[in-house]
Motif scaffolding. Sequence first.
Motif, PDB file in Angstrom:
ATOM      1  N   GLY A  87     -76.812-150.162  64.128  1.00  0.00           N
ATOM      2  CA  GLY A  87     -76.943-149.115  63.127  1.00  0.00           C
ATOM      3  C   GLY A  87     -75.405-148.742  62.616  1.00  0.00           C
ATOM      4  O   GLY A  87     -74.637-149.746  62.932  1.00  0.00           O
ATOM      5  N   LYS A  88     -75.136-147.713  62.036  1.00  0.00           N
ATOM      6  CA  LYS A  88     -73.772-147.211  61.788  1.00  0.00           C
ATOM      7  C   LYS A  88     -73.065-146.834  63.090  1.00  0.00           C
ATOM      8  O   LYS A  88     -72.641-145.363  63.117  1.00  0.00           O
ATOM      9  CB  LYS A  88     -73.805-146.203  60.501  1.00  0.00           C
ATOM     10  N   ASP A 164     -86.577-150.439  64.243  1.00  0.00           N
ATOM     11  CA  ASP A 164     -86.936-150.548  62.909  1.00  0.00           C
ATOM     12  C   ASP A 164     -87.134-149.157  62.190  1.00  0.00           C
ATOM     13  O   ASP A 164     -87.810-148.666  61.404  1.00  0.00           O
ATOM     14  CB  ASP A 164     -88.016-151.403  62.495  1.00  0.00           C
ATOM     15  N   CYS A 165     -85.923-148.345  62.422  1.00  0.00           N
ATOM     16  CA  CYS A 165     -86.023-147.014  62.002  1.00  0.00           C
ATOM     17  C   CYS A 165     -87.110-145.937  62.386  1.00  0.00           C
ATOM     18  O   CYS A 165     -87.295-144.887  61.732  1.00  0.00           O
ATOM     19  CB  CYS A 165     -85.848-146.988  60.352  1.00  0.00           C
ATOM     20  N   LYS A 166     -87.925-146.420  63.093  1.00  0.00           N
ATOM     21  CA  LYS A 166     -89.222-145.510  63.655  1.00  0.00           C
ATOM     22  C   LYS A 166     -88.922-145.190  64.922  1.00  0.00           C
ATOM     23  O   LYS A 166     -88.853-145.666  65.969  1.00  0.00           O
ATOM     24  CB  LYS A 166     -90.596-146.358  63.568  1.00  0.00           C
ATOM     25  N   GLU A 213     -81.865-141.061  62.072  1.00  0.00           N
ATOM     26  CA  GLU A 213     -82.165-141.519  60.959  1.00  0.00           C
ATOM     27  C   GLU A 213     -80.994-141.654  60.101  1.00  0.00           C
ATOM     28  O   GLU A 213     -80.914-142.590  59.396  1.00  0.00           O
ATOM     29  CB  GLU A 213     -83.168-140.728  60.199  1.00  0.00           C
ATOM     30  N   GLU A 216     -79.009-144.479  60.874  1.00  0.00           N
ATOM     31  CA  GLU A 216     -79.594-145.653  61.034  1.00  0.00           C
ATOM     32  C   GLU A 216     -79.497-146.245  62.262  1.00  0.00           C
ATOM     33  O   GLU A 216     -79.302-147.436  62.406  1.00  0.00           O
ATOM     34  CB  GLU A 216     -79.305-146.701  59.860  1.00  0.00           C
ATOM     35  N   ASP A 218     -80.585-147.847  66.030  1.00  0.00           N
ATOM     36  CA  ASP A 218     -81.896-148.452  66.717  1.00  0.00           C
ATOM     37  C   ASP A 218     -81.719-148.664  67.935  1.00  0.00           C
ATOM     38  O   ASP A 218     -80.563-148.627  68.403  1.00  0.00           O
ATOM     39  CB  ASP A 218     -82.161-149.832  65.759  1.00  0.00           C
TER      40      ASP A 218
END
Length: 340
Positions: A87-88, A164-166, A213, A216, A218
Amino acid sequence: METKKLIVVGSNVRNVAQSAFKAGFSVYAITDFLDKDLLTFAEAERAGDKKSVKLRVEDLAQSLNAHAVLSSGYEDLKVKAEVLGGGKVKDVLDKLKFYKRLERLGVAFPELLSENDEQPKVVKKRFGGGGLGVRLYGGVVGKDEFLQRFVKGIPFSVTLLVKDCKILFTAVNRVLSGLSWLNARGFKYCGNITPFKHEWTAKAIEVAKELVELFELDGCVGVDFVLADKPYVLEINPRFVGSLDTVELSYGINAFRVLMKGKPIDVKPRCIALRCIYYAPYDLKVGGVPIKSYFADIPQSGYYLKDSPLVSILATGYSQHEAIKKVKIRLKEFNLSILN
């Protein structure tokens, strides 16, 4: 996930390697600490400088057809390999940039101060974690350090598993730091208790989910807070975190299995789980420490400097008091074993 081979990179990766091994992975570790128990879960080598680690990971990923997990100290390592998580990451590792983002979002955090501010304050490093380098302000602020309001309260964290963002799972943990009986000086991290329950924990979970979120993120993620009049965000750890042991013990889960299945789970804690990190009280020689289920990060025989992490001690119980009592008994056993 096609591969069952995993390269785990980090300053201390025993808990990550152990979890991956129990999930069925063949694990290769590149780390600063070649603990005795790590070598029962993984092939391992000592990490060099970041450039050599990067090349080694890329070589192993290709030769072993393996994925990589980037853990403590290597979260932002750029490698030509399939990385689990991400992610970021850079946006949260730089604390000054992270706090400025929180300020724009209206998320509560201990505000940044100048040397002229009258409020109690701490000095923090712009990069890094584990409470290392954090100290009460005494008139000196070094390079890549900054001042932040000192919020006296209860440190705790939210651990999240994300695919996956979940968001698949969350747990809340009490963070232990600066405990004298573990020789953890200052604000140094020295363990976790899972679960941690308080009227504010639901709000903290909500904030942690929003931040995961937003950036982003993971994989396994930890969001650290301090609880005073309300929860204040301290930092995000975009990696497998120190609470992994206690989360898995308390909830009876395996983090890698949860991430591999990719489905949200709703489980309740089965017990109180405690991990305590014991630091060397002085320079000492360690003898043969036995491998036991309640010792973790077990040191090899040799010489250790004062304040070095020596061992983690694990315990479970139906109450925090019971778990702490077990840890203290096991700590006495450890101290006797290192004399042999």
